[in-house]
Design an enzyme around this catalytic site. Structure first.
Site, PDB file in Angstrom:
ATOM      1  CG  ASP A 158      26.383  87.231  -4.043  1.00 48.44           C
ATOM      2  OD1 ASP A 158      26.881  86.135  -3.734  1.00 48.44           O
ATOM      3  OD2 ASP A 158      26.056  87.535  -5.207  1.00 48.44           O
ATOM      4  CD  GLU A 218      33.146  83.767  -5.622  1.00 53.67           C
ATOM      5  OE1 GLU A 218      33.501  84.130  -6.762  1.00 53.67           O
ATOM      6  OE2 GLU A 218      32.085  83.129  -5.405  1.00 53.67           O
TER       7      GLU A 218
END
Length: 315
Positions: free
Chosen positions: A14, A194
């Site tokens: 991420d 997401e």
């Protein structure tokens, strides 16, 4: 000339890289232990690989934000540094593990690796469900919050939402849903939208996002709106029906996603930052596998000003 990519930083997921006006790059990402927020600082992208990580916040031992610290992002908003992140409550509060909510911390120092960080509390969306992966951006003077959240009335794990912000840690108004998992490539393993990231260029506002399970099925999609459109109107946004970045089996780069955008040292070239794996033989739940690595590549453009993501294995 095209060349095969190798990871810039190992065992981080991420990724978020920002180039600040002080001429430095700042990096943060999920660490494999999911127990803290770390930052790195360097004058170059390449320098981030060897930059000393500084832990700026650690989860408490118990409480509403004491488990699974995920997907921190560092932003300089309205004169201060903020890290937005998601965390889950301890098992003594919620029996189910994946009950994430979003939080913010603030640092008023010029260098976010210095000074102290103030816990600003939860970023309340007005919807008390699983949520994560917040990012912020400013468009025509308005600060916006963009994130992923579960709607109990919609099948799947998470959708993408946007809202204006009253302060850098408070949203203002009702969340507006921009996208939900609907295509085959968004619903493999899990139905997920997401990890949104925003890029403003060529008269458009682009939102990249990630979909499906976090194994080799993970892939990236794209939304866009005209620069002068009302970003809070879902009809302003166009959603591409096919993924823009997905597994490259030929070169062994699997499940690219959860990206951010930054600028190269020339100040103009857009760089795509994302994580991916280099093997598929994952033992157990992919979430707990530490081998998501950070890649950086140039983003290219077609004649209509649309981004070309290419393959995750080739610059």
């Amino acid at each position: 000339m095209e060349q095969l990519l190798t990871p810039l930083i190992a065992q981080r997921a991420d990724p978020h890289i920002v180039r600040h006006s002080d001429g430095h790059y700042y990096f943060t990402a999920s660490v494999p232990q999911y127990d803290r927020i770390e930052l790195r600082r360097a004058k170059t992208i390449a320098g981030l690989a060897d930059a000393m990580p500084v832990d700026v916040w650690r989860k408490p031992d118990s409480g509403p934000h004491s488990e699974l610290v995920w997907a921190p992002e560092l932003h300089f908003n309205q004169g201060a540094w903020y890290v937005y992140f998601a965390a889950a409550p301890s098992r003594e509060i919620k029996f189910e593990l994946f009950q994430h909510r979003m939080y913010a911390i603030r640092n008023t120092s010029a260098n976010p690796l210095d000074g102290g960080w103030e816990f600003m509390g939860p970023v309340d969306t007005g919807i008390d469900t699983f949520c994560l992966d917040a990012t912020t951006f400013t468009h025509k003077g308005q600060l916006y919050y963009l994130w992923a959240q579960k709607d109990k009335a919609i099948a799947g794990n998470s959708n993408l939402y946007i809202a204006p912000m009253k302060t850098p840690w408070q949203i203002d108004g009702k969340p507006i849903m921009l996208s939900k998992p609907e295509f085959d490539w968004e619903t493999r393993g899990f139905s997920v939208n997401e990890g949104p990231s925003v890029l403003q260029r060529n008269g458009k506002v682009f939102i990249s996002y990630s979909a499906s399970a976090t194994d080799e099925n993970y892939a990236m999609g794209l939304l866009w709106a005209d620069d002068d459109a009302d970003l809070l109107e879902p009809v302003s946004w166009t959603k591409l029906a096919r993924p823009v970045l997905q597994t490259c089996y030929e070169h062994g780069v699997y499940g690219p996603g959860h990206n951010s955008f930054t600028r190269a040292e020339d100040g103009d070239t857009v760089l795509l930052v994302y994580h991916a794996r280099t093997y598929t033989e994952i033992v157990g739940d992919p979430l707990w596998n530490p081998d998501r690595h950070i890649f950086v590549k140039r983003l290219r453009w077609d004649e209509q000003g649309m981004p070309l993501f290419g393959r995750p294995s080739i610059d």
